[in-house]
Scaffold this motif. Structure first.
Motif: not given
Length: 126
Positions: A100-107
């Motif tokens: 899923r393409p998520l925001g940086i913080t989700s990495i």
């Protein structure tokens, strides 16, 4: 997607190890791969990740400057070069893949990854 991690072992403090993780199956939707670890009695924690679209790399503060993540998107393989190992690096290391393409913080969050490998033990003696 199946993930196969390898490369763990027993080393002394200051030594190096290189972990590998090969993905197979329907890997075309993978947007990032990462490494997490879990020590006995502790919660799983983020170690490092790589985002395929930008080749951006991310590290936990505890490993920054000592560990290096790299990968080959075409081969669906990610590596974790671990140098200057410390006893506190002892843990089971898991590779993970996110689709899923998520925001940086989700990495940095385990819940952002959809597939997990079986883990490889890294033990660092003092």
């Amino acid at each position: 997607v199946q993930l196969q991690a390898s490369g763990g072992g027993l080393v002394q403090a200051g030594d190096s190890l290189r972990l590998s993780c090969a993905a197979s199956g329907r890997t075309s939707g993978t947007v990032r791969m990462g490494w997490f670890r879990q020590a006995p009695g502790k919660v799983r924690e983020f170690v490092s990740a790589i985002k395929w679209s930008t080749s951006g790399t991310y590290y936990a503060d505890s490993v920054k400057g000592r560990f290096t993540i790299s990968g080959d998107n075409a081969k669906n393989t990610v590596y974790l070069q671990m140098d200057s190992l410390k006893p506190e690096d002892t843990a089971v290391y898991y590779c993970a893949a996110g689709t899923r393409p998520l925001g940086i913080t989700s990495i940095y969050a385990g819940r952002s990854y959809d597939y997990w490998g079986q883990g490889t033990q890294v033990t660092v003696s003092s």
